[in-house]
Motif scaffolding. Structure first.
Motif, PDB file in Angstrom:
ATOM      1  N   LEU A   1      -1.773  -6.161  -1.239  1.00  0.00           N
ATOM      2  CA  LEU A   1      -2.742  -5.102  -1.516  1.00  0.00           C
ATOM      3  C   LEU A   1      -2.531  -4.437  -2.875  1.00  0.00           C
ATOM      4  O   LEU A   1      -3.426  -3.736  -3.360  1.00  0.00           O
ATOM      5  N   VAL A   2      -1.364  -4.645  -3.482  1.00  0.00           N
ATOM      6  CA  VAL A   2      -1.082  -3.976  -4.760  1.00  0.00           C
ATOM      7  C   VAL A   2      -0.938  -4.950  -5.931  1.00  0.00           C
ATOM      8  O   VAL A   2      -1.142  -4.558  -7.081  1.00  0.00           O
ATOM      9  N   GLU A   3      -0.588  -6.195  -5.633  1.00  0.00           N
ATOM     10  CA  GLU A   3      -0.389  -7.173  -6.701  1.00  0.00           C
ATOM     11  C   GLU A   3      -1.723  -7.499  -7.369  1.00  0.00           C
ATOM     12  O   GLU A   3      -2.670  -7.931  -6.715  1.00  0.00           O
ATOM     13  N   GLY A   4      -1.791  -7.256  -8.661  1.00  0.00           N
ATOM     14  CA  GLY A   4      -3.012  -7.526  -9.405  1.00  0.00           C
ATOM     15  C   GLY A   4      -3.986  -6.361  -9.448  1.00  0.00           C
ATOM     16  O   GLY A   4      -4.981  -6.391 -10.181  1.00  0.00           O
ATOM     17  N   TYR A   5      -3.687  -5.299  -8.662  1.00  0.00           N
ATOM     18  CA  TYR A   5      -4.556  -4.117  -8.665  1.00  0.00           C
ATOM     19  C   TYR A   5      -4.198  -3.245  -9.862  1.00  0.00           C
ATOM     20  O   TYR A   5      -3.018  -2.981 -10.115  1.00  0.00           O
ATOM     21  N   PRO A   6      -5.200  -2.755 -10.613  1.00  0.00           N
ATOM     22  CA  PRO A   6      -4.897  -1.912 -11.780  1.00  0.00           C
ATOM     23  C   PRO A   6      -4.377  -0.535 -11.364  1.00  0.00           C
ATOM     24  O   PRO A   6      -5.067   0.215 -10.697  1.00  0.00           O
ATOM     25  N   GLY A   7      -3.148  -0.240 -11.770  1.00  0.00           N
ATOM     26  CA  GLY A   7      -2.556   1.066 -11.463  1.00  0.00           C
ATOM     27  C   GLY A   7      -2.261   1.300 -10.000  1.00  0.00           C
ATOM     28  O   GLY A   7      -2.606   2.367  -9.467  1.00  0.00           O
ATOM     29  N   PRO A   8      -1.609   0.374  -9.298  1.00  0.00           N
ATOM     30  CA  PRO A   8      -1.307   0.598  -7.880  1.00  0.00           C
ATOM     31  C   PRO A   8      -0.278   1.706  -7.693  1.00  0.00           C
ATOM     32  O   PRO A   8       0.581   1.910  -8.542  1.00  0.00           O
ATOM     33  N   VAL A   9      -0.379   2.416  -6.584  1.00  0.00           N
ATOM     34  CA  VAL A   9       0.580   3.466  -6.258  1.00  0.00           C
ATOM     35  C   VAL A   9       1.056   3.235  -4.836  1.00  0.00           C
ATOM     36  O   VAL A   9       0.267   3.290  -3.888  1.00  0.00           O
TER      37      VAL A   9
END
Length: 245
Positions: free
Chosen positions: A61-69
């Protein structure tokens, strides 16, 4: 096993009187025996937000997402609290100086919301009593929707306001951050259930019908918008506040 064996530690039950009481595969793979600790992963910003039980789920869910938190926690209770409070209180800036980190945290708290966001709030005269809720667009301060008054409680109003915002955004085909100052309501939405103790009677029946529809929506639709805690102590009252305090 008798009084004596009942007081023995768990590990002694693996082999007792020469007999293996659990399969070898269990003995080797047991998390208790291996010492591995369950982690819970909170995703505040990603392709999907929420609390997840494995790193594999979180990573997807976070890999490749811009600016994951995101961040891991040792217990589900800690994860639920952190998810409701938002990342500001749980992710420290990577600064060499503590003073600089605190200054940056304070500056960040005063900044306006980046991008489009809605804020929701509820008000109730008495508990229970006449309850209403509304949503405000943070870009221009205009009211997006308003509902009530109906006989209910403040917590129910906070819960319904979030669900109303989620459903409306889904219908509009848009994704925006939703801010609420109610941790309880955020946890209820996460659990997809309104855990109110309000009595169901003729007076509250209309409200319970609305709650049922809200829960049905939550259980048939994914939550696609981030729901974050409005930090009242840092930012002041939530913009959707009714100003009746």
């Amino acid at each position: 096993m008798g009084k004596t064996s009942a007081a023995l530690p768990f590990c002694f039950y693996i082999r007792l009187q020469g007999k293996l009481l659990f399969p070898k595969t269990y003995y080797k793979q047991s998390k208790f025996m291996s010492g591995k600790k369950q982690k819970y992963y909170v995703v505040w910003q990603g392709y999907e937000t929420g609390i997840f039980d494995t790193w594999a789920e979180c990573k997807a869910l976070v890999e490749g997402y811009p600016g994951p938190v995101y961040k891991s926690f040792d217990s589900r209770e800690e994860a639920e609290t952190a998810y409701a409070e938002g990342p500001e209180l749980h992710i420290r800036p990577k600064c060499a100086s503590r003073k600089k980190a605190e200054a940056e945290r304070q500056d960040a708290a005063l900044l306006p919301i980046v991008g489009d966001a809605w804020a929701v709030d509820a008000a109730c005269s008495g508990n229970p009593g006449p309850m209403e809720y509304r949503c405000v667009d943070l870009k221009d301060g205009k009211e997006v929707f308003h509902f009530g008054p109906v006989h209910g409680t403040n917590n129910i109003g906070e819960f319904l306001a979030i669900v109303h915002a989620l459903a409306l955004l889904q219908k509009m085909g848009e994704k925006r951050t939703i801010y609420s100052d109610s941790r309880n309501a955020m946890l209820w939405v996460k659990g997809r259930r309104c855990k109110t103790k309000l009595e169901l009677n003729a007076k509250t029946k209309p409200l319970f019908d609305i709650i049922e529809r809200a829960e049905r929506w939550l259980n048939t639709h994914p939550i696609e918008c981030p729901i974050l805690k409005w930090q009242t102590d840092q930012w002041g009252e939530v913009p959707a506040d009714f100003g009746r305090k």
